[in-house]
Design a protein around this motif. Structure first.
Motif, PDB file in Angstrom:
ATOM      1  N   LEU A  49       0.818  -1.215   0.000  1.00  0.00           N
ATOM      2  CA  LEU A  49       0.000   0.000   0.000  1.00  0.00           C
ATOM      3  C   LEU A  49       0.849   1.261   0.000  1.00  0.00           C
ATOM      4  O   LEU A  49       1.906   1.313   0.624  1.00  0.00           O
ATOM      5  CB  LEU A  49      -0.905   0.032   1.229  1.00  0.00           C
ATOM      6  CG  LEU A  49      -1.915  -1.095   1.379  1.00  0.00           C
ATOM      7  CD1 LEU A  49      -2.728  -0.895   2.647  1.00  0.00           C
ATOM      8  CD2 LEU A  49      -2.819  -1.190   0.170  1.00  0.00           C
ATOM      9  N   THR A  50       0.334   2.268  -0.709  1.00  0.00           N
ATOM     10  CA  THR A  50       0.906   3.606  -0.746  1.00  0.00           C
ATOM     11  C   THR A  50      -0.248   4.578  -0.546  1.00  0.00           C
ATOM     12  O   THR A  50      -1.350   4.349  -1.046  1.00  0.00           O
ATOM     13  CB  THR A  50       1.561   3.875  -2.120  1.00  0.00           C
ATOM     14  OG1 THR A  50       2.578   2.903  -2.328  1.00  0.00           O
ATOM     15  CG2 THR A  50       2.175   5.248  -2.190  1.00  0.00           C
ATOM     16  N   GLY A  51       0.004   5.657   0.168  1.00  0.00           N
ATOM     17  CA  GLY A  51      -1.038   6.661   0.374  1.00  0.00           C
ATOM     18  C   GLY A  51      -0.508   8.060   0.141  1.00  0.00           C
ATOM     19  O   GLY A  51       0.590   8.403   0.595  1.00  0.00           O
ATOM     20  N   ARG A  52      -1.281   8.852  -0.589  1.00  0.00           N
ATOM     21  CA  ARG A  52      -0.906  10.236  -0.904  1.00  0.00           C
ATOM     22  C   ARG A  52      -2.012  11.193  -0.466  1.00  0.00           C
ATOM     23  O   ARG A  52      -3.190  10.860  -0.564  1.00  0.00           O
ATOM     24  CB  ARG A  52      -0.691  10.418  -2.402  1.00  0.00           C
ATOM     25  CG  ARG A  52       0.489   9.642  -2.934  1.00  0.00           C
ATOM     26  CD  ARG A  52       0.730   9.962  -4.418  1.00  0.00           C
ATOM     27  NE  ARG A  52       1.838   9.196  -4.922  1.00  0.00           N
ATOM     28  CZ  ARG A  52       3.114   9.550  -4.803  1.00  0.00           C
ATOM     29  NH1 ARG A  52       3.413  10.670  -4.199  1.00  0.00           N
ATOM     30  NH2 ARG A  52       4.072   8.787  -5.295  1.00  0.00           N
ATOM     31  N   ARG A  86       3.749   4.351   3.167  1.00  0.00           N
ATOM     32  CA  ARG A  86       4.639   3.528   2.351  1.00  0.00           C
ATOM     33  C   ARG A  86       4.765   2.134   2.955  1.00  0.00           C
ATOM     34  O   ARG A  86       4.887   1.993   4.164  1.00  0.00           O
ATOM     35  CB  ARG A  86       6.050   4.127   2.315  1.00  0.00           C
ATOM     36  CG  ARG A  86       6.173   5.416   1.574  1.00  0.00           C
ATOM     37  CD  ARG A  86       7.589   5.939   1.606  1.00  0.00           C
ATOM     38  NE  ARG A  86       7.739   7.051   0.680  1.00  0.00           N
ATOM     39  CZ  ARG A  86       8.831   7.793   0.586  1.00  0.00           C
ATOM     40  NH1 ARG A  86       9.871   7.543   1.369  1.00  0.00           N
ATOM     41  NH2 ARG A  86       8.890   8.784  -0.288  1.00  0.00           N
ATOM     42  N   GLY A  87       4.736   1.130   2.081  1.00  0.00           N
ATOM     43  CA  GLY A  87       5.175  -0.205   2.444  1.00  0.00           C
ATOM     44  C   GLY A  87       4.288  -1.084   3.300  1.00  0.00           C
ATOM     45  O   GLY A  87       4.741  -2.132   3.749  1.00  0.00           O
ATOM     46  N   HIS A  99       3.504  -3.065   9.082  1.00  0.00           N
ATOM     47  CA  HIS A  99       4.929  -3.001   8.752  1.00  0.00           C
ATOM     48  C   HIS A  99       5.274  -1.937   7.728  1.00  0.00           C
ATOM     49  O   HIS A  99       6.366  -1.951   7.180  1.00  0.00           O
ATOM     50  CB  HIS A  99       5.476  -4.367   8.326  1.00  0.00           C
ATOM     51  CG  HIS A  99       5.178  -5.435   9.324  1.00  0.00           C
ATOM     52  ND1 HIS A  99       5.665  -5.398  10.611  1.00  0.00           N
ATOM     53  CD2 HIS A  99       4.403  -6.540   9.245  1.00  0.00           C
ATOM     54  CE1 HIS A  99       5.226  -6.447  11.270  1.00  0.00           C
ATOM     55  NE2 HIS A  99       4.450  -7.161  10.468  1.00  0.00           N
ATOM     56  N   GLY A 100       4.357  -1.017   7.479  1.00  0.00           N
ATOM     57  CA  GLY A 100       4.674   0.114   6.625  1.00  0.00           C
ATOM     58  C   GLY A 100       5.063   1.292   7.493  1.00  0.00           C
ATOM     59  O   GLY A 100       5.266   1.171   8.699  1.00  0.00           O
ATOM     60  N   LYS A 101       5.145   2.448   6.860  1.00  0.00           N
ATOM     61  CA  LYS A 101       5.470   3.696   7.554  1.00  0.00           C
ATOM     62  C   LYS A 101       4.436   4.742   7.181  1.00  0.00           C
ATOM     63  O   LYS A 101       3.888   4.735   6.085  1.00  0.00           O
ATOM     64  CB  LYS A 101       6.853   4.212   7.139  1.00  0.00           C
ATOM     65  CG  LYS A 101       7.995   3.296   7.512  1.00  0.00           C
ATOM     66  CD  LYS A 101       8.271   3.357   8.985  1.00  0.00           C
ATOM     67  CE  LYS A 101       9.491   2.521   9.354  1.00  0.00           C
ATOM     68  NZ  LYS A 101       9.750   2.547  10.771  1.00  0.00           N
ATOM     69  N   TYR A 111       6.323   7.100  11.408  1.00  0.00           N
ATOM     70  CA  TYR A 111       5.922   6.129  12.416  1.00  0.00           C
ATOM     71  C   TYR A 111       5.677   4.787  11.746  1.00  0.00           C
ATOM     72  O   TYR A 111       5.258   4.729  10.590  1.00  0.00           O
ATOM     73  CB  TYR A 111       4.626   6.587  13.104  1.00  0.00           C
ATOM     74  CG  TYR A 111       4.747   7.937  13.748  1.00  0.00           C
ATOM     75  CD1 TYR A 111       5.171   8.054  15.070  1.00  0.00           C
ATOM     76  CD2 TYR A 111       4.446   9.100  13.045  1.00  0.00           C
ATOM     77  CE1 TYR A 111       5.288   9.305  15.670  1.00  0.00           C
ATOM     78  CE2 TYR A 111       4.577  10.351  13.632  1.00  0.00           C
ATOM     79  CZ  TYR A 111       4.997  10.450  14.944  1.00  0.00           C
ATOM     80  OH  TYR A 111       5.120  11.679  15.542  1.00  0.00           O
ATOM     81  N   THR A 112       5.888   3.693  12.490  1.00  0.00           N
ATOM     82  CA  THR A 112       5.498   2.370  12.016  1.00  0.00           C
ATOM     83  C   THR A 112       3.977   2.355  11.952  1.00  0.00           C
ATOM     84  O   THR A 112       3.308   2.914  12.818  1.00  0.00           O
ATOM     85  CB  THR A 112       6.036   1.284  12.959  1.00  0.00           C
ATOM     86  OG1 THR A 112       7.462   1.395  12.996  1.00  0.00           O
ATOM     87  CG2 THR A 112       5.644  -0.102  12.481  1.00  0.00           C
ATOM     88  N   LEU A 113       3.429   1.714  10.947  1.00  0.00           N
ATOM     89  CA  LEU A 113       2.008   1.842  10.624  1.00  0.00           C
ATOM     90  C   LEU A 113       1.252   0.528  10.766  1.00  0.00           C
ATOM     91  O   LEU A 113       1.764  -0.542  10.431  1.00  0.00           O
ATOM     92  CB  LEU A 113       1.887   2.325   9.178  1.00  0.00           C
ATOM     93  CG  LEU A 113       0.502   2.401   8.557  1.00  0.00           C
ATOM     94  CD1 LEU A 113      -0.352   3.457   9.255  1.00  0.00           C
ATOM     95  CD2 LEU A 113       0.625   2.727   7.078  1.00  0.00           C
ATOM     96  N   ARG A 114       0.011   0.655  11.220  1.00  0.00           N
ATOM     97  CA  ARG A 114      -0.952  -0.455  11.228  1.00  0.00           C
ATOM     98  C   ARG A 114      -2.285   0.112  10.761  1.00  0.00           C
ATOM     99  O   ARG A 114      -2.773   1.099  11.316  1.00  0.00           O
ATOM    100  CB  ARG A 114      -1.096  -1.035  12.626  1.00  0.00           C
ATOM    101  CG  ARG A 114      -2.071  -2.196  12.705  1.00  0.00           C
ATOM    102  CD  ARG A 114      -2.152  -2.720  14.152  1.00  0.00           C
ATOM    103  NE  ARG A 114      -2.906  -3.929  14.253  1.00  0.00           N
ATOM    104  CZ  ARG A 114      -4.236  -3.977  14.395  1.00  0.00           C
ATOM    105  NH1 ARG A 114      -4.952  -2.879  14.436  1.00  0.00           N
ATOM    106  NH2 ARG A 114      -4.848  -5.133  14.485  1.00  0.00           N
ATOM    107  N   LEU A 115      -2.882  -0.500   9.736  1.00  0.00           N
ATOM    108  CA  LEU A 115      -4.181  -0.090   9.202  1.00  0.00           C
ATOM    109  C   LEU A 115      -5.179  -1.223   9.394  1.00  0.00           C
ATOM    110  O   LEU A 115      -4.868  -2.369   9.086  1.00  0.00           O
ATOM    111  CB  LEU A 115      -4.079   0.217   7.707  1.00  0.00           C
ATOM    112  CG  LEU A 115      -3.118   1.321   7.284  1.00  0.00           C
ATOM    113  CD1 LEU A 115      -2.943   1.327   5.776  1.00  0.00           C
ATOM    114  CD2 LEU A 115      -3.623   2.669   7.768  1.00  0.00           C
ATOM    115  N   ALA A 116      -6.369  -0.890   9.886  1.00  0.00           N
ATOM    116  CA  ALA A 116      -7.407  -1.900  10.075  1.00  0.00           C
ATOM    117  C   ALA A 116      -8.765  -1.316   9.693  1.00  0.00           C
ATOM    118  O   ALA A 116      -9.259  -0.412  10.368  1.00  0.00           O
ATOM    119  CB  ALA A 116      -7.431  -2.377  11.526  1.00  0.00           C
TER     120      ALA A 116
END
Length: 143
Positions: A49-52, A86-87, A99-101, A111-116
């Motif tokens: 995943l990538t987010g802008r 990112r990632g 495990h993305g940022k 920051y280390t990222l978690r999306l739910a």
């Protein structure tokens, strides 16, 4: 007629299933003020995943605002279009991406990222970690 109902139900189920993903456009909501901050488009390529930032929704943001606080190649880049996610990859067997940022362009920290996805994919729990500490925002899907 029965075949059309089955096809319609299958299409609806597929559409509902497809929504339990972070992919799409989201309105970020500040966890401290409750105000909408930005619209972010999350895309997926090769399972990553990538987010802008599509656009800032803050009243005081100038149209030509740049990321002054960024510490990497994003420093000085326009806020509109800035890659902030990112990632992130889907955790095996879960509707969670980890495990993305994620970048906070206001302070330049990553920051280390978690999306739910929650509420059937209509909201997205976005959690940024820095060591054992974390902060969570709930973003709302833009229809």
């Amino acid at each position: 007629m029965k075949a059309l109902l089955v096809l319609g139900a299958a299409a609806f189920a597929a559409g509902a299933f497809a929504q339990v993903t972070p992919v799409g456009t989201w309105r970020s909501i500040d966890d401290k003020t409750g105000e909408a901050k930005a619209e972010i488009r999350i895309t997926e390529s090769g399972g990553v995943l990538t987010g802008r930032i599509e656009k800032s929704l803050k009243k005081d943001t100038k149209p030509d605002a740049v990321c002054d606080e960024c510490r990497d190649e994003r420093k000085g880049k326009p806020i509109a279009g800035l890659e902030i996610i990112r990632g992130a990859k889907k955790a095996e067997g879960q509707d969670v991406w980890e495990h993305g940022k994620i970048l906070d362009p206001e302070n330049g920290k990553e920051y280390t990222l978690r999306l739910a996805p929650v509420d059937g994919g209509q909201k997205l729990q976005v959690r940024g970690y820095l060591g054992p500490f974390y902060r969570t925002q709930t973003w709302v899907r833009v229809q």
